[in-house]
Write a protein that holds these residues in place. Structure first.
Motif, PDB file in Angstrom:
ATOM      1  N   ILE A 116       0.838  -1.201   0.000  1.00  0.00           N
ATOM      2  CA  ILE A 116       0.000   0.000   0.000  1.00  0.00           C
ATOM      3  C   ILE A 116       0.871   1.249   0.000  1.00  0.00           C
ATOM      4  N   SER A 117       1.933   1.254   0.803  1.00  0.00           N
ATOM      5  CA  SER A 117       2.833   2.411   0.814  1.00  0.00           C
ATOM      6  C   SER A 117       3.451   2.631  -0.562  1.00  0.00           C
ATOM      7  N   ALA A 118       3.865   1.576  -1.208  1.00  0.00           N
ATOM      8  CA  ALA A 118       4.457   1.700  -2.543  1.00  0.00           C
ATOM      9  C   ALA A 118       3.424   2.256  -3.524  1.00  0.00           C
ATOM     10  N   TRP A 119       2.202   1.803  -3.424  1.00  0.00           N
ATOM     11  CA  TRP A 119       1.151   2.290  -4.300  1.00  0.00           C
ATOM     12  C   TRP A 119       0.932   3.787  -4.059  1.00  0.00           C
ATOM     13  N   ILE A 120       0.870   4.207  -2.787  1.00  0.00           N
ATOM     14  CA  ILE A 120       0.673   5.622  -2.444  1.00  0.00           C
ATOM     15  C   ILE A 120       1.844   6.447  -2.967  1.00  0.00           C
TER      16      ILE A 120
ATOM     17  N   ASN B 267     -16.478   3.710   4.475  1.00  0.00           N
ATOM     18  CA  ASN B 267     -16.088   4.891   5.258  1.00  0.00           C
ATOM     19  C   ASN B 267     -14.884   4.607   6.149  1.00  0.00           C
ATOM     20  N   VAL B 268     -14.818   3.412   6.717  1.00  0.00           N
ATOM     21  CA  VAL B 268     -13.666   3.020   7.539  1.00  0.00           C
ATOM     22  C   VAL B 268     -12.422   2.931   6.659  1.00  0.00           C
ATOM     23  N   ILE B 269     -12.568   2.349   5.481  1.00  0.00           N
ATOM     24  CA  ILE B 269     -11.461   2.231   4.535  1.00  0.00           C
ATOM     25  C   ILE B 269     -10.991   3.628   4.121  1.00  0.00           C
ATOM     26  N   ARG B 270     -11.935   4.503   3.813  1.00  0.00           N
ATOM     27  CA  ARG B 270     -11.579   5.864   3.405  1.00  0.00           C
ATOM     28  C   ARG B 270     -10.789   6.571   4.510  1.00  0.00           C
ATOM     29  N   ASP B 271     -11.257   6.469   5.749  1.00  0.00           N
ATOM     30  CA  ASP B 271     -10.571   7.117   6.868  1.00  0.00           C
ATOM     31  C   ASP B 271      -9.155   6.572   7.042  1.00  0.00           C
ATOM     32  N   ALA B 272      -9.012   5.247   6.962  1.00  0.00           N
ATOM     33  CA  ALA B 272      -7.692   4.628   7.112  1.00  0.00           C
ATOM     34  C   ALA B 272      -6.784   5.019   5.943  1.00  0.00           C
ATOM     35  N   PHE B 273      -7.345   5.082   4.754  1.00  0.00           N
ATOM     36  CA  PHE B 273      -6.588   5.487   3.572  1.00  0.00           C
ATOM     37  C   PHE B 273      -6.074   6.920   3.724  1.00  0.00           C
ATOM     38  N   VAL B 274      -6.949   7.828   4.115  1.00  0.00           N
ATOM     39  CA  VAL B 274      -6.544   9.229   4.287  1.00  0.00           C
ATOM     40  C   VAL B 274      -5.437   9.336   5.329  1.00  0.00           C
ATOM     41  N   HIS B 275      -5.580   8.602   6.420  1.00  0.00           N
ATOM     42  CA  HIS B 275      -4.546   8.617   7.464  1.00  0.00           C
ATOM     43  C   HIS B 275      -3.209   8.120   6.908  1.00  0.00           C
ATOM     44  N   LYS B 276      -3.242   7.032   6.155  1.00  0.00           N
ATOM     45  CA  LYS B 276      -2.023   6.457   5.580  1.00  0.00           C
ATOM     46  C   LYS B 276      -1.395   7.415   4.568  1.00  0.00           C
ATOM     47  N   VAL B 277      -2.204   8.025   3.719  1.00  0.00           N
ATOM     48  CA  VAL B 277      -1.669   8.964   2.733  1.00  0.00           C
ATOM     49  C   VAL B 277      -1.064  10.174   3.436  1.00  0.00           C
ATOM     50  N   MET B 278      -1.753  10.683   4.457  1.00  0.00           N
ATOM     51  CA  MET B 278      -1.221  11.830   5.188  1.00  0.00           C
ATOM     52  C   MET B 278       0.140  11.499   5.790  1.00  0.00           C
ATOM     53  N   ASP B 279       0.274  10.305   6.345  1.00  0.00           N
ATOM     54  CA  ASP B 279       1.536   9.884   6.932  1.00  0.00           C
ATOM     55  C   ASP B 279       2.624   9.764   5.858  1.00  0.00           C
ATOM     56  N   ASN B 280       2.330   9.040   4.784  1.00  0.00           N
ATOM     57  CA  ASN B 280       3.314   8.857   3.705  1.00  0.00           C
ATOM     58  C   ASN B 280       3.667  10.183   3.047  1.00  0.00           C
ATOM     59  N   TYR B 281       2.665  11.010   2.802  1.00  0.00           N
ATOM     60  CA  TYR B 281       2.885  12.295   2.139  1.00  0.00           C
ATOM     61  C   TYR B 281       3.755  13.190   3.013  1.00  0.00           C
ATOM     62  N   GLY B 282       3.457  13.230   4.310  1.00  0.00           N
ATOM     63  CA  GLY B 282       4.257  14.034   5.232  1.00  0.00           C
ATOM     64  C   GLY B 282       5.713  13.597   5.250  1.00  0.00           C
ATOM     65  N   LYS B 283       5.944  12.290   5.276  1.00  0.00           N
ATOM     66  CA  LYS B 283       7.317  11.772   5.252  1.00  0.00           C
ATOM     67  C   LYS B 283       8.011  12.119   3.940  1.00  0.00           C
ATOM     68  N   GLN B 284       7.289  12.002   2.845  1.00  0.00           N
ATOM     69  CA  GLN B 284       7.887  12.297   1.545  1.00  0.00           C
ATOM     70  C   GLN B 284       8.213  13.786   1.416  1.00  0.00           C
ATOM     71  N   ILE B 285       7.319  14.646   1.860  1.00  0.00           N
ATOM     72  CA  ILE B 285       7.570  16.089   1.810  1.00  0.00           C
ATOM     73  C   ILE B 285       8.807  16.416   2.630  1.00  0.00           C
ATOM     74  N   TYR B 286       8.954  15.799   3.801  1.00  0.00           N
ATOM     75  CA  TYR B 286      10.130  16.029   4.642  1.00  0.00           C
ATOM     76  C   TYR B 286      11.401  15.642   3.887  1.00  0.00           C
ATOM     77  N   GLU B 287      11.384  14.466   3.242  1.00  0.00           N
ATOM     78  CA  GLU B 287      12.564  14.022   2.486  1.00  0.00           C
ATOM     79  C   GLU B 287      12.872  14.974   1.340  1.00  0.00           C
ATOM     80  N   TRP B 288      11.839  15.420   0.614  1.00  0.00           N
ATOM     81  CA  TRP B 288      12.048  16.352  -0.490  1.00  0.00           C
ATOM     82  C   TRP B 288      12.644  17.666   0.014  1.00  0.00           C
ATOM     83  N   LYS B 289      12.141  18.152   1.160  1.00  0.00           N
ATOM     84  CA  LYS B 289      12.665  19.395   1.728  1.00  0.00           C
ATOM     85  C   LYS B 289      14.132  19.230   2.110  1.00  0.00           C
ATOM     86  N   GLN B 290      14.477  18.083   2.706  1.00  0.00           N
ATOM     87  CA  GLN B 290      15.865  17.841   3.092  1.00  0.00           C
ATOM     88  C   GLN B 290      16.767  17.849   1.856  1.00  0.00           C
ATOM     89  N   LYS B 291      16.339  17.195   0.789  1.00  0.00           N
ATOM     90  CA  LYS B 291      17.131  17.167  -0.449  1.00  0.00           C
ATOM     91  C   LYS B 291      17.248  18.564  -1.043  1.00  0.00           C
TER      92      LYS B 291
END
Length: 123
Positions: free
Chosen positions: A37-41, A83-107
């Protein structure tokens, strides 16, 4: 067609099945899928941006919905749990997106300040 109807369509039995309590083969959940799922996101982040946003919640609603519809193309689930899937998906994307933005900022900081050689020398 709404996502809950989409996941009810025939011929989806081969797709990974999202469930909060995965027990069987091809059953998974957002924090138990290895990197699937993380790879897909991450793939979505690299291929489906028209512009950058500070967080996933800043995405236009239609883009958030498009991403969730894409999940429904790759995975299936009990439509009553949409609705449960949507909530979990949004949480996962927010987490992955936040980590990716941090890495991009560092680079970006390293590239902007010419610290690439310093980091390599220290690392």
């Amino acid at each position: 067609m709404i996502v809950a109807q989409l996941v009810q369509q025939p011929g989806r039995e081969h797709l990974p099945y999202l469930t909060p309590c995965p027990k069987g083969r091809r059953q998974t959940w957002f924090n138990r899928s290895g990197n699937e799922i993380s790879a897909w996101i991450n793939n979505m982040m690299y291929s489906n941006f028209s512009k950058g946003y500070p967080t996933f919640t800043h995405f236009p609603a239609e883009d958030q919905e498009m991403w969730f519809r894409q999940v429904a193309q790759e995975f299936t689930w009990n439509p009553d749990h949409t609705n449960v899937i949507r909530d979990a998906f949004v949480h996962k994307v927010m987490d992955n997106y936040g980590k990716q933005i941090y890495e991009w900022k560092q680079k970006w900081i390293i590239n902007q300040h010419g610290l690439g050689g310093v980091v390599c020398a220290l690392g």
